[in-house]
Design a protein around this motif. Sequence first.
Motif, PDB file in Angstrom:
ATOM      1  N   LYS A 164       0.829  -1.208   0.000  1.00 30.92           N
ATOM      2  CA  LYS A 164       0.000   0.000   0.000  1.00 30.92           C
ATOM      3  C   LYS A 164       0.863   1.258   0.000  1.00 30.92           C
ATOM      4  CE  LYS A 164      -3.942  -2.247   2.235  1.00 30.92           C
ATOM      5  NZ  LYS A 164      -4.842  -2.297   3.416  1.00 30.92           N
ATOM      6  N   ARG A 214      -8.801  -2.398  -6.123  1.00 30.47           N
ATOM      7  CA  ARG A 214      -9.646  -1.993  -4.993  1.00 30.47           C
ATOM      8  C   ARG A 214      -8.875  -1.111  -4.011  1.00 30.47           C
ATOM      9  NH1 ARG A 214     -11.303  -7.562  -5.367  1.00 30.47           N
ATOM     10  NH2 ARG A 214     -13.398  -7.708  -6.251  1.00 30.47           N
ATOM     11  N   GLN A 217      -8.621   2.304  -5.559  1.00 30.48           N
ATOM     12  CA  GLN A 217      -9.907   3.008  -5.532  1.00 30.48           C
ATOM     13  C   GLN A 217     -10.364   3.321  -4.099  1.00 30.48           C
ATOM     14  OE1 GLN A 217     -13.131   0.882  -7.439  1.00 30.48           O
ATOM     15  NE2 GLN A 217     -14.704   2.110  -6.407  1.00 30.48           N
ATOM     16  N   ASP A 218     -10.401   2.326  -3.240  1.00 28.51           N
ATOM     17  CA  ASP A 218     -11.006   2.494  -1.927  1.00 28.51           C
ATOM     18  C   ASP A 218     -10.091   3.190  -0.918  1.00 28.51           C
ATOM     19  OD1 ASP A 218     -13.150   1.151  -2.994  1.00 28.51           O
ATOM     20  OD2 ASP A 218     -12.524  -0.817  -2.203  1.00 28.51           O
ATOM     21  N   ASP A 219      -8.809   2.850  -0.954  1.00 26.35           N
ATOM     22  CA  ASP A 219      -7.894   3.381   0.067  1.00 26.35           C
ATOM     23  C   ASP A 219      -7.131   4.621  -0.403  1.00 26.35           C
ATOM     24  OD1 ASP A 219      -8.729   1.190   1.488  1.00 26.35           O
ATOM     25  OD2 ASP A 219      -6.889   0.031   1.155  1.00 26.35           O
ATOM     26  N   PRO A 224     -12.354   5.316 -10.141  1.00 24.39           N
ATOM     27  CA  PRO A 224     -12.506   3.972 -10.730  1.00 24.39           C
ATOM     28  C   PRO A 224     -12.663   3.997 -12.249  1.00 24.39           C
ATOM     29  CG  PRO A 224     -14.483   4.617  -9.516  1.00 24.39           C
ATOM     30  CD  PRO A 224     -13.427   5.625  -9.188  1.00 24.39           C
TER      31      PRO A 224
END
Length: 279
Positions: A164, A214, A217-219, A224
């Motif tokens: 990450k 994901r 996009q999410d973190d 997207p």
Amino acid sequence: MKKVVIALSVLAITLTSCGSKKKIAALEEENKKIQDLLNTCTVKLNTCLTEKDHMASQMEFLKKNNSDLINNMGNLTTLSSKGAENLEKSLESLKEKDLKITRLQDALTKKDSVTLALVTSLKSSVGINDPDIQVNVEKGVVFISIADKLLFKSGSYVVSDRAKEVLAKVAKVVNSKPDFECMVEGHTDNVPIKNAVLVDNWDLSVKRATSIVRVLQDDLGVNPKQLIAAGRSFYVPLADNDTPENRAKNRRTRIVVLPKIDQFYDMIEKEMKNMTGKN
């Protein structure tokens, strides 16, 4: 006395006879020369007559040819006019194509400039300098290849915390380029895998790609609409899968950052319109 007269007469006749022979011989010689000259003149005359006939034939041909040329002069003028018109059109078409090519090259140059700036951002300002992360450009497209040991555990598609941190740097650049797309490709080695969740290497490569998408996009807040997830299984290796080291090279995730194709064509179309002066 008579004998003297007779002797004188015989002498006179003899002298006269000798003079006549000499004259005859001279005349014969002269006649021969004249005959030779006549023969030479006859040959030359015949040659001249032959050449005259040939020249007369040539003159007749030239007269006919000249007449045909005069008769066709109007047609030739028409053809020349059409030829000049077609040539002018061809030259205009070539000029237009040359301008189009120039504009297209300008558009490609602009695209390459944007790509270069993107690579610079990734390598410098963002600070991606890990040996397990390779950034390069192929055919005007930026590729970021990340070794699997930075992203996943063996046989897993769960993104690690260290991954990450790396993906955050990539997301920073992608977020700064909203007109670009980000395609995530998962690659595996050729060691078969099958368990309760994964069917095969295709499944593993795709699930790894979607896991990273994901996270982006999410973190990390990547739009997207810019993201694409793709799996390549083990069919695009970097090296032969014949050693542990080579298999490690092939287990990787490749992130492709590229301009949106439709926007690239829009850029080219805009250049074409600028060239023709159309709105």
